[in-house]
Design a protein around this motif. Sequence first.
Motif, PDB file in Angstrom:
ATOM      1  N   PRO A  36      -3.873  -1.910 -11.064  1.00 27.28           N
ATOM      2  CA  PRO A  36      -4.430  -3.267 -11.088  1.00 27.28           C
ATOM      3  C   PRO A  36      -4.344  -3.909  -9.697  1.00 27.28           C
ATOM      4  CG  PRO A  36      -2.721  -2.999 -12.771  1.00 27.28           C
ATOM      5  CD  PRO A  36      -2.717  -1.758 -11.943  1.00 27.28           C
ATOM      6  N   PHE A  37      -5.204  -4.870  -9.455  1.00 25.13           N
ATOM      7  CA  PHE A  37      -5.267  -5.538  -8.150  1.00 25.13           C
ATOM      8  C   PHE A  37      -3.900  -6.043  -7.695  1.00 25.13           C
ATOM      9  CE2 PHE A  37      -5.581  -9.452  -5.686  1.00 25.13           C
ATOM     10  CZ  PHE A  37      -6.284  -8.997  -4.582  1.00 25.13           C
ATOM     11  N   PHE A  38      -3.176  -6.709  -8.598  1.00 23.64           N
ATOM     12  CA  PHE A  38      -1.891  -7.290  -8.190  1.00 23.64           C
ATOM     13  C   PHE A  38      -0.891  -6.213  -7.773  1.00 23.64           C
ATOM     14  CE2 PHE A  38      -0.927  -6.381 -12.587  1.00 23.64           C
ATOM     15  CZ  PHE A  38       0.425  -6.048 -12.573  1.00 23.64           C
ATOM     16  N   MET A  39      -0.969  -5.017  -8.367  1.00 21.42           N
ATOM     17  CA  MET A  39      -0.073  -3.927  -7.962  1.00 21.42           C
ATOM     18  C   MET A  39      -0.465  -3.384  -6.580  1.00 21.42           C
ATOM     19  SD  MET A  39       0.850  -1.798 -11.413  1.00 21.42           S
ATOM     20  CE  MET A  39       1.708  -0.565 -10.468  1.00 21.42           C
ATOM     21  N   LYS A  40      -1.765  -3.307  -6.320  1.00 16.26           N
ATOM     22  CA  LYS A  40      -2.215  -2.873  -4.994  1.00 16.26           C
ATOM     23  C   LYS A  40      -1.769  -3.888  -3.944  1.00 16.26           C
ATOM     24  CE  LYS A  40      -6.360  -0.665  -6.805  1.00 16.26           C
ATOM     25  NZ  LYS A  40      -7.802  -0.831  -6.970  1.00 16.26           N
ATOM     26  N   LEU A  41      -1.931  -5.147  -4.258  1.00 12.31           N
ATOM     27  CA  LEU A  41      -1.519  -6.201  -3.327  1.00 12.31           C
ATOM     28  C   LEU A  41      -0.006  -6.153  -3.100  1.00 12.31           C
ATOM     29  CD1 LEU A  41      -2.506  -8.551  -1.620  1.00 12.31           C
ATOM     30  CD2 LEU A  41      -2.206 -10.034  -3.618  1.00 12.31           C
ATOM     31  N   ALA A  42       0.748  -5.965  -4.162  1.00  8.53           N
ATOM     32  CA  ALA A  42       2.207  -5.857  -4.037  1.00  8.53           C
ATOM     33  C   ALA A  42       2.582  -4.645  -3.190  1.00  8.53           C
ATOM     34  CB  ALA A  42       2.853  -5.773  -5.414  1.00  8.53           C
ATOM     35  N   ALA A  43       1.860  -3.544  -3.333  1.00 10.66           N
ATOM     36  CA  ALA A  43       2.129  -2.347  -2.529  1.00 10.66           C
ATOM     37  C   ALA A  43       1.842  -2.605  -1.054  1.00 10.66           C
ATOM     38  CB  ALA A  43       1.303  -1.173  -3.043  1.00 10.66           C
TER      39      ALA A  43
END
Length: 134
Positions: A36-43
């Motif tokens: 999900p987008f938020f996981m990519k951003l967190a990464a």
Amino acid sequence: MPSLTLKTHLGLLLMSFVTWGLFVLIGWPDYYQSWPFFMKLAAVVAVTLLYIPLTPFILRLFCRKRFVAHSLWLALYLTVPLFIYDYLYIVLIGGDDMGFVFSYWYLSFFYFSFWLQMPLVAHLLMREPSEHSA
């Protein structure tokens, strides 16, 4: 940029390949596309923060002096080879096109950010009193 030894260049190139390999393994099987987008951003945030302490460590390991100038070599080895590896993996093997730089934005971010982040961290490292003589 100041020249480095052949051993240092090969070490940095090996480090870049190992780094890329770890990114591929962590993002397996689709190189983070199903995240999900938020996981990519967190990464992206996590990797950016991880490289704040890693940059001085790597510079001290490979380039014991002239940290700011050598940080440009570090940025080069963590951007250009990774872009090439990504191109080979995503475009040539995976069948995608150059649009991958947009669909894999979380990878593309680092093709540019390291050119800012690493010299900045190296500059701050040079400001440490114990590093002035290095």
